[in-house]
Enzyme design. Structure first.
Site, PDB file in Angstrom:
ATOM      1  N   LYS A 109       0.828  -1.229   0.000  1.00 26.32           N
ATOM      2  CA  LYS A 109       0.000   0.000   0.000  1.00 26.32           C
ATOM      3  C   LYS A 109       0.847   1.259   0.000  1.00 26.32           C
ATOM      4  O   LYS A 109       0.494   2.248  -0.648  1.00 26.32           O
ATOM      5  CB  LYS A 109      -0.938   0.030   1.196  1.00 26.32           C
ATOM      6  CG  LYS A 109      -0.265  -0.323   2.493  1.00 26.32           C
ATOM      7  CD  LYS A 109      -1.049  -1.399   3.226  1.00 26.32           C
ATOM      8  CE  LYS A 109      -0.160  -2.216   4.098  1.00 26.32           C
ATOM      9  NZ  LYS A 109      -0.627  -3.573   4.346  1.00 26.32           N
ATOM     10  N   GLU A 133      -5.257  -5.992  -4.933  1.00 32.72           N
ATOM     11  CA  GLU A 133      -6.353  -6.245  -3.988  1.00 32.72           C
ATOM     12  C   GLU A 133      -5.846  -6.350  -2.556  1.00 32.72           C
ATOM     13  O   GLU A 133      -6.507  -5.902  -1.616  1.00 32.72           O
ATOM     14  CB  GLU A 133      -7.086  -7.529  -4.396  1.00 32.72           C
ATOM     15  CG  GLU A 133      -8.297  -7.878  -3.555  1.00 32.72           C
ATOM     16  CD  GLU A 133      -9.394  -6.819  -3.628  1.00 32.72           C
ATOM     17  OE1 GLU A 133      -9.477  -6.043  -2.659  1.00 32.72           O
ATOM     18  OE2 GLU A 133     -10.135  -6.763  -4.629  1.00 32.72           O
ATOM     19  N   LYS A 209      -3.991   3.313   2.717  1.00 34.42           N
ATOM     20  CA  LYS A 209      -5.125   2.558   2.166  1.00 34.42           C
ATOM     21  C   LYS A 209      -6.250   3.500   1.740  1.00 34.42           C
ATOM     22  O   LYS A 209      -6.882   3.296   0.701  1.00 34.42           O
ATOM     23  CB  LYS A 209      -5.611   1.548   3.199  1.00 34.42           C
ATOM     24  CG  LYS A 209      -4.560   0.471   3.509  1.00 34.42           C
ATOM     25  CD  LYS A 209      -4.934  -0.314   4.768  1.00 34.42           C
ATOM     26  CE  LYS A 209      -3.873  -1.336   5.139  1.00 34.42           C
ATOM     27  NZ  LYS A 209      -4.060  -1.857   6.524  1.00 34.42           N
TER      28      LYS A 209
END
Lengths: 444, 444
Positions: A109, A133, A209
């Site tokens: 991330k 994902e 995120k």
């Protein structure tokens, strides 16, 4: 060519917790995965800095090298899976993999939140996929929901519990009435918090995120540097308790919101402790679990819940990306799912707003002298700033006490305006301690 | 060819609530959708039986015909969206659309649960896609999660609140302590239940959806005829109340489960009122909302929550399918996402088990004579059948009462065994009324 006889070949970078999960899941569920993907997926080569550790973690059956560059350029590798973390070496290797024409799957991330724009542009140029994902909310397929499941919607806002460490700490603080420091030590002992927990407890991980979700929800470039980031280290047990009495829970939320009331449009992107009505499903997400609420104009609010970290939950997301790539690499690159949900030439330049321009409601706790007229002075200041009050809770002072807590819930206002009101309140001689201010979201 | 200048052309069958939602969402969010899909999506032609009604519902700007066959064979139509419902005419039209080489998007759960095997085989032969996100849980992208988001997992079980009408009725029964009949009338007045609510309250609608989820979770053919279906019409307020005292809520769940303990494998597929621990997130899903929990071996339990019905929530799923088709129709058909998540040649033939072979725990309510020895006799019968007891709640009889309620929660057992024990208990002279038996799932 019988595709089932030609498995997809991975180059795996990293040999940590997630990498070992990926190896285990691919091995254990190989029949199931092949039934879905139409071909097998196998680990062709592993790159890891410490060979001995990597062999201990992944077993002896794999071809492991400490030359990571050799893995990303290996002609026998179809897809590179980047699980080494960090933003320097990971960036180099991912860009090199893309330049070598490899598809990339990453759980990183920080890398995407900081260097995503550069990486996706490179991938578009080479016609390869970059799937991620696992970078948000671990095993919950939230990227797929945002990028594909909700494409009919103009997304209005997203609010997520996207860091398990802090949610575990907040759950324990509430359940046991303990202070932050005590619970942090317990979390470290149980393995829910790292030895250096800074990225988690200061909200940085959640902000990475939230940045990624913001980009794919609104079709804007990654702008981590514009995010407002506030952690949970200053949160006190008293506020969790007062919030409870008022029907709220305090959660560390990553929030991103479209603001159509701002001329030219604007995006809120922020991470901070937040009061949420206790009756909302997301307020009841406990322990290290993650959950994300997405509000779209057609579908309304949908919620996605599950494990946001851990070896196999994260591997679940990595392997799902691998199957996606297996399925979709034959599609015309212009027709594949765009990396950031929107076509690269259709990104929006709506700016991320400064925290001063963010609109929320507020929880305020003031330590005040137990005198007549105090409440009138304080509510007068709020009224002068056009900030309306939703609820007031004044703790009754004991017989021998000369001061007490005054709790105020406000309706929505611009944060800049609240700051002005706060500095006036703070200057009152009857306000005896720094005012506690926590943002509140109704999420309805 | 500049694809953005060539919008995808829909042939829309139906002019009801969902069809008008699809038209509205495509119109309102056309810019957003084009930014994502890379090309526009437009309604080229509408087929509806009643032209006047269709014009009233969809507006005057569309080309509407009452010749539905002409729509599905129209060379100017790229995708057929089937929203007429039912299983006879819808089946004919969908098969005709496929035979004409059109991709199909449908919201018709009954059609797929009953004729899915035939329809998917025809679609595979012609190399066209049949997408059906809207058929299960309305706007929640649960089909995408199962088919793509969780591909790494061996899915163990799914449990879902997949019928809003019955969840609304159960929520109201609990909140207000009212009986089924009273709440059903209120639900009909508010539009949450139809004039003929049979399909909803008898569990048939939920069973259609559970059948579809079962097929894509386990890679088995659609087998609606094998599903066990029990609705909520016989549920009494007393049981909701006792369940609450024991820490449970009663929900109508669609459950499908893999049973590896059965020789050769087996699948449970069932819809029935179910006790669920009140602390589970799904137990707190209230009103007409839907939620589905999916348990996979790598990811653990994930939950998906949102609106399961309504014009725009359902349209959200239909339009997401349209964008998917737009994006993926250039992929080699052998590499697209398979209709049922698994490759057509990799389906499993594990049988759907009869309800006698299903394993659950149970809630039992017995109306018993207030005499010594009654509890011993009943627990003795359970022990004889190897059914162990988890909890007992005996309501104290009032001074002038000669009978009372005995509530027993059991551990897991085969339903066939429970039936034998129940018939012995029912035969006891001290058991004064038909025994109430409700299945219980811990969902952990």
């Amino acid at each position: 060519m019988n595709s089932i006889q030609n498995p997809l070949r991975l180059g795996l970078l990293g040999a940590g917790v997630v990498a070992s999960g990926v190896v285990k899941v691919l091995e254990r569920n190989q029949a199931e995965i092949r039934r879905r993907a139409g071909r097998g997926i196998e680990v062709a080569r592993v790159g890891a800095r410490n060979l001995a550790k990597a062999r201990a973690a992944l077993g002896d059956g794999l071809a492991i090298t400490d030359d990571l560059d050799a893995v990303v350029t290996d002609p026998k590798v179809d897809i590179v899976v980047e699980l080494i973390g960090g933003t320097t070496r990971a960036r180099e290797l991912v860009l090199k993999a893309i330049a070598s024409g490899k598809h990339v799957v990453t759980a990183n991330k920080a890398l995407l939140a900081v260097h995503g724009t550069e990486i996706f542009a490179a991938a578009s140029d080479k016609g390869v996929m970059v799937a991620f994902e696992a970078a948000v909310a671990g095993g919950i397929p939230i990227i797929k929901a945002l990028r594909e499941g909700l494409t009919a919607n103009r997304i209005q806002w997203i609010a997520g519990i996207i860091n398990g460490t802090t949610n575990f700490i907040l759950s324990e603080m509430r359940a046991k009435g303990l202070d932050f420091g005590t619970v942090l030590k317990e979390a470290q002992r149980l393995g829910y918090a790292e030895a250096d927990p800074t990225f988690d407890i200061e909200g940085v991980d959640a902000a990475h995120k939230a940045t990624i979700m913001s980009a794919i929800a609104f079709g804007i470039p990654m702008q981590f540097d514009k995010a407002y980031v506030e952690g949970i280290t200053k949160l006190q047990a008293a506020d969790i308790n007062y919030a409870e009495q008022l029907g709220y829970r305090i959660k560390l939320l990553g929030v991103t919101k479209r603001r159509d009331d701002v001329a030219g449009g604007g995006i809120e992107l922020r991470v901070h402790p937040t009061l949420v009505p206790a009756k909302r499903l997301i307020a009841n997400v406990e322990g290290a679990m993650n959950a994300v609420v997405v509000n779209g104009d057609a579908v309304g609010s949908t919620l996605y819940y599950g494990k946001g970290a851990g070896s196999e939950p994260t591997a679940s997301a990595v392997v799902a990306d691998l199957v996606d790539v297996t399925r979709l690499h034959t599609a015309d690159p212009d027709h594949r799912v765009p990396h950031l949900a929107f076509q690269p030439d259709a990104l929006d330049n709506a700016p991320v707003l400064s925290i001063e321009d963010v609109v929320t409601s507020f929880y305020l706790r003031l330590r005040v002298a137990d005198q007549t007229g105090v409440l009138a002075r304080i509510t007068g200041i709020l009224a002068e700033h056009d900030i309306s009050i939703d609820a007031v809770l004044q703790r009754e002072a004991g017989d021998d006490e000369t001061q007490t807590d005054l709790i105020i819930l406000t309706h929505e206002t611009r944060e800049g305006r609240m700051n002005e009101a706060l500095s006036k309140m703070q200057a009152l001689p009857t306000v005896l301690a720094p005012i506690v201010r926590i943002r509140k979201e109704e999420l309805n």
